[in-house]
Scaffold this active site. Structure first.
Site, PDB file in Angstrom:
ATOM      1  N   HIS A 168     -90.693-104.309  78.553  1.00 31.72           N
ATOM      2  CA  HIS A 168     -91.695-104.400  77.483  1.00 31.72           C
ATOM      3  C   HIS A 168     -91.605-105.742  76.762  1.00 31.72           C
ATOM      4  O   HIS A 168     -92.625-106.420  76.566  1.00 31.72           O
ATOM      5  CB  HIS A 168     -91.458-103.246  76.503  1.00 31.72           C
ATOM      6  CG  HIS A 168     -92.430-103.175  75.370  1.00 31.72           C
ATOM      7  ND1 HIS A 168     -93.341-102.151  75.225  1.00 31.72           N
ATOM      8  CD2 HIS A 168     -92.636-104.008  74.308  1.00 31.72           C
ATOM      9  CE1 HIS A 168     -94.064-102.354  74.134  1.00 31.72           C
ATOM     10  NE2 HIS A 168     -93.650-103.478  73.556  1.00 31.72           N
ATOM     11  N   GLU A 169     -90.395-106.134  76.375  1.00 26.76           N
ATOM     12  CA  GLU A 169     -90.252-107.374  75.609  1.00 26.76           C
ATOM     13  C   GLU A 169     -90.497-108.612  76.468  1.00 26.76           C
ATOM     14  O   GLU A 169     -91.104-109.582  76.001  1.00 26.76           O
ATOM     15  CB  GLU A 169     -88.876-107.437  74.945  1.00 26.76           C
ATOM     16  CG  GLU A 169     -88.595-106.308  73.965  1.00 26.76           C
ATOM     17  CD  GLU A 169     -89.685-106.134  72.928  1.00 26.76           C
ATOM     18  OE1 GLU A 169     -90.311-107.130  72.511  1.00 26.76           O
ATOM     19  OE2 GLU A 169     -89.924-104.988  72.514  1.00 26.76           O
ATOM     20  N   HIS A 172     -94.156-109.222  76.851  1.00 27.21           N
ATOM     21  CA  HIS A 172     -94.752-109.900  75.693  1.00 27.21           C
ATOM     22  C   HIS A 172     -94.737-111.415  75.888  1.00 27.21           C
ATOM     23  O   HIS A 172     -95.679-112.114  75.502  1.00 27.21           O
ATOM     24  CB  HIS A 172     -93.973-109.571  74.427  1.00 27.21           C
ATOM     25  CG  HIS A 172     -94.498-108.388  73.668  1.00 27.21           C
ATOM     26  ND1 HIS A 172     -95.797-108.298  73.216  1.00 27.21           N
ATOM     27  CD2 HIS A 172     -93.893-107.239  73.274  1.00 27.21           C
ATOM     28  CE1 HIS A 172     -95.970-107.155  72.581  1.00 27.21           C
ATOM     29  NE2 HIS A 172     -94.826-106.500  72.590  1.00 27.21           N
TER      30      HIS A 172
END
Length: 218
Positions: A168-169, A172
């Site tokens: 997820h990070e 980003h």
């Protein structure tokens, strides 16, 4: 007076953010900074400023609260993210999701690659998309390559929920939001989640809302 160089402009932006004090404002979906690939970190911030910025990311993540935060989420387009998960969850959630505590980590210029073919699907949210969650199928296990805040190499395999946080990070930093990978029919407000879909796994949601979950790895 000439315009600042790219590095100087980034440093100035970070100094401006830190001057306010306290948790940093989190950028919401729709801001272009969340859709641009972040610039690789190459000493745009001096060591002392990097240390202060990392601490601000940590404070902001805790205050939100969340288990990860990427620099673009506070308006800084650098490939830096922080993660930390105390995992205060019931045993049934821990077992179903593979959610185990993770210490505070700084990821500089991270990338990941899948390990094996397994995939796992769970509801997921994002601090930059407040109020909503959706089911995302992600690699069950990934290898993370990165540097830490001191420039030391990171080469580690993550599984379960920690693997989800890493993906997820890192996404980003590539301009990707979790909604880009989500099952659209699963989208639910936090209120609907509390009323209907608090189970450790999303099987009931899939059956009721009409979407498929990934099959077993072959």
């Amino acid at each position: 007076m000439g315009t600042p160089s790219g590095s100087a402009a980034v440093a100035e932006r970070v100094e401006e953010l830190l001057a306010v004090g306290g948790p940093l404002p989190i950028v919401a979906a729709g801001d272009p900074v969340l859709r641009r690939p972040a610039e690789p970190f190459d000493r745009q911030l001096a060591p002392a400023l990097l240390e202060r910025f990392v601490e601000a990311l940590r404070v902001t993540m805790h205050a939100a609260p969340g288990v990860g935060l990427a620099a673009p989420q506070v308006g800084v387009g650098l490939r830096i993210a922080v993660i930390e998960d105390p995992a205060p969850v019931p045993d049934e959630v821990r077992v179903a999701r593979g959610r185990v505590p993770q210490p505070f980590r700084v990821l500089v210029n991270p990338s990941y690659e899948p390990v094996g073919t397994g995939r796992a699907a769970f509801f997921e949210g994002c601090l930059s998309v407040p109020g909503w969650q959706a089911v995302v199928a992600r690699h069950a296990e990934v290898r993370l390559l990165a540097r830490d805040e001191r420039g030391r190499a990171v080469d580690e395999v993550f599984a379960g929920w920690p693997a989800r946080i890493v993906q997820h990070e890192t996404d980003h930093l590539d301009g990707t939001l979790y909604l880009d990978r989500a099952e659209p029919r699963s989208l639910a407000s936090n209120a609907a989640m509390a009323e209907w879909w608090g189970q450790p796994t999303p099987e009931r949601a899939a059956a009721a809302l009409g979407f498929d979950l990934p099959g077993p790895a072959v």
